[in-house]
Every structure is written in structure tokens, then in C-alpha cells.
Motif scaffolding. Structure first.
Motif, mmCIF file in Angstrom:
data_model
loop_
_atom_site.group_PDB
_atom_site.id
_atom_site.type_symbol
_atom_site.label_atom_id
_atom_site.label_comp_id
_atom_site.label_asym_id
_atom_site.label_seq_id
_atom_site.Cartn_x
_atom_site.Cartn_y
_atom_site.Cartn_z
ATOM 1 N N VAL A 184 -12.810 -3.516 39.858
ATOM 2 C CA VAL A 184 -14.228 -4.151 39.437
ATOM 3 C C VAL A 184 -14.637 -2.630 38.683
ATOM 4 O O VAL A 184 -14.940 -2.462 37.544
ATOM 5 N N PHE A 185 -14.270 -1.838 39.085
ATOM 6 C CA PHE A 185 -14.457 -0.209 38.486
ATOM 7 C C PHE A 185 -13.375 0.367 37.793
ATOM 8 O O PHE A 185 -13.625 0.988 36.594
ATOM 9 N N MET A 186 -11.829 -0.215 37.969
ATOM 10 C CA MET A 186 -10.852 -0.308 37.475
ATOM 11 C C MET A 186 -11.019 -0.757 35.513
ATOM 12 O O MET A 186 -10.836 -0.829 34.865
ATOM 13 N N VAL A 187 -11.859 -2.278 36.074
ATOM 14 C CA VAL A 187 -11.661 -3.442 34.455
ATOM 15 C C VAL A 187 -13.099 -1.930 33.379
ATOM 16 O O VAL A 187 -12.863 -2.304 33.163
ATOM 17 N N LEU A 188 -13.850 -1.281 34.505
ATOM 18 C CA LEU A 188 -15.220 -0.817 33.981
ATOM 19 C C LEU A 188 -14.000 0.402 33.044
ATOM 20 O O LEU A 188 -14.904 1.261 31.744
ATOM 21 N N ILE A 189 -13.963 1.226 33.988
ATOM 22 C CA ILE A 189 -13.278 2.210 33.455
ATOM 23 C C ILE A 189 -11.847 1.982 32.192
ATOM 24 O O ILE A 189 -12.138 2.629 31.215
ATOM 25 N N ILE A 190 -11.181 0.650 31.847
ATOM 26 C CA ILE A 190 -10.963 0.218 31.144
ATOM 27 C C ILE A 190 -11.572 -0.132 29.679
ATOM 28 O O ILE A 190 -11.073 0.141 28.938
#
Length: 216
Positions: A184-190
């Protein structure tokens, strides 16, 4: 490379639109100035967060202050773009300050990652973005893909929609496992990285200021 290091590297992608602002500063209409200040503020906060992450071991205080300043600048920008929403922007700005104060000073300490205001301001920015995009779709006759206001509002809409989802996810304490949370946080970072790319394009699409020439 772990998610923390990836986050640091990609968060500084805000340097790209800042460079575009520096390159075109003398040619950017003043109506876009709040957006340029927003980019500078993002770069400053990312730098501060990196320092605090290694020294204080927390970035809660500076990010809690940053989200309030970010919210006020975004509303100021919408007011500069559209005089019809100035009063609404002022009203929501005042309401936002109250919600921020309640969330970060009354209900929770400032050194916690507090989510109520983040959820609130994400939905308000989504609302104004949709309003501006709808106006452009109706009245703009040129290509929207070359319209900086459309590009910025579309990016706001995409980024803050996902950000609202993440903040609700955190606020309700959904425990779906560390792996899912990291994704979830990786998608936000991307999403943040892609947003900065779109902001860069938007800055480069801002039309030059009209110069006044006197007839001879």
C-alpha cells in the motif's frame, strides 16, 4: 533496497518540478505562484524529514505542520485560478485550521502521525480538483493535455484520492499483514513520484507572461 530507502530516493523527485520552476521562473504567470511555492515547500519538507529521520528518529512534527501549509497553499491556488470559489476557499481554509488544531493539538499530540486532518484535507482538495476539471472540460477549447491547470488538477485528483484511501486504511487500523501494508505504501510512493513527473510537465506547459509593448 528497502522501502524506506526507496521512499527517500523517490520523494526527492520533487526536485524535478522545482528545477523546471527555476528554469522558467521569469516566464511563469503570477497566477501560478502558489503552486510553485507548494513545490518549494515540498522539497524543504522532504529535506527536513530526511534530517529528522536520522537525528530525531521521527518526522511526525514537521509533516503534521507541512500538511497544513500544503492544504492552505492548494486552496490559495484554486482561489487564484477561479474567482468564483474564493469565498469557498477561505471558508474551507478556516475550517481546515480548526480541524488541524483539534486533531494535532487537542485530540492528539503534535509528535504523532495524526490522520483525521489528512483525510479531511484530501477530500477537500479532491472536491476542488473535480470542480476545476469539470470547468475546463466545458469551457477549454485547446488540448487539455497541454493545459497546466488541467494537468495539475488531474494530478491532485489522482494523488489525493489514493492518499485518502491510505489515511483511512491507517485510521481504521486495518491489520492485513505487513506485506500488504508495505505494498500500500509502495504504491503511494510511486504515485507521488508519477505526480512529480506530471507537475514537471505542467510547469513546462505554463504559458509565458504577456509582455506589454508600447506602439511607436
Amino acid at each position: 533496497m528497502n522501502i524506506f530507502n526507496i521512499s527517500i530516493v523517490l520523494s526527492f523527485s520533487v526536485f524535478l518540478p522545482v528545477c523546471a520552476v527555476i528554469y522558467r521562473w521569469n516566464h511563469i504567470e503570477k497566477v501560478f505562484r502558489p503552486f510553485t511555492w507548494l513545490l518549494w515547500l515540498g522539497l524543504f519538507n522532504d529535506t527536513l524529514s530526511l534530517v529528522f529521520a536520522y537525528t530525531l528518529k521521527t518526522t511526525a512534527i514537521n509533516t503534521n505542520i507541512y500538511v497544513l501549509l500544503e492544504y492552505l497553499l492548494v486552496l490559495y491556488q484554486f482561489g487564484r485560478w477561479n474567482n468564483a470559489v474564493v469565498k469557498a476557499c477561505i471558508s474551507f481554509a478556516a475550517l481546515g485550521v480548526i480541524v488541524w488544531g483539534a486533531d494535532n493539538l487537542l485530540m492528539h499530540p503534535l509528535d504523532n502521525r495524526n490522520g483525521a486532518f489528512r483525510i479531511f484535507y484530501s477530500f477537500i482538495i479532491i472536491f476542488f480538483s473535480i470542480n476545476e476539471v469539470n470547468k475546463l472540460i466545458v469551457y477549454e477549447r485547446r488540448s487539455l493535455l497541454k493545459n497546466p491547470v488541467f494537468l495539475i488538477c488531474f494530478t491532485f485528483l489522482a494523488y489525493y484520492s489514493y492518499k485518502a484511501f491510505v489515511e483511512v486504511f491507517i485510521a481504521f487500523g486495518l491489520n492485513l499483514g505487513n506485506s500488504f501494508t508495505q505494498h500500500v505504501f509502495m504504491v503511494l510512493i510511486i504515485t507521488n513520484f508519477i505526480s512529480n513527473i506530471l507537475y514537471t510537465i505542467a510547469v513546462l506547459c505554463i504559458p509565458p507572461k504577456l509582455e506589454l509593448t508600447l506602439p511607436y
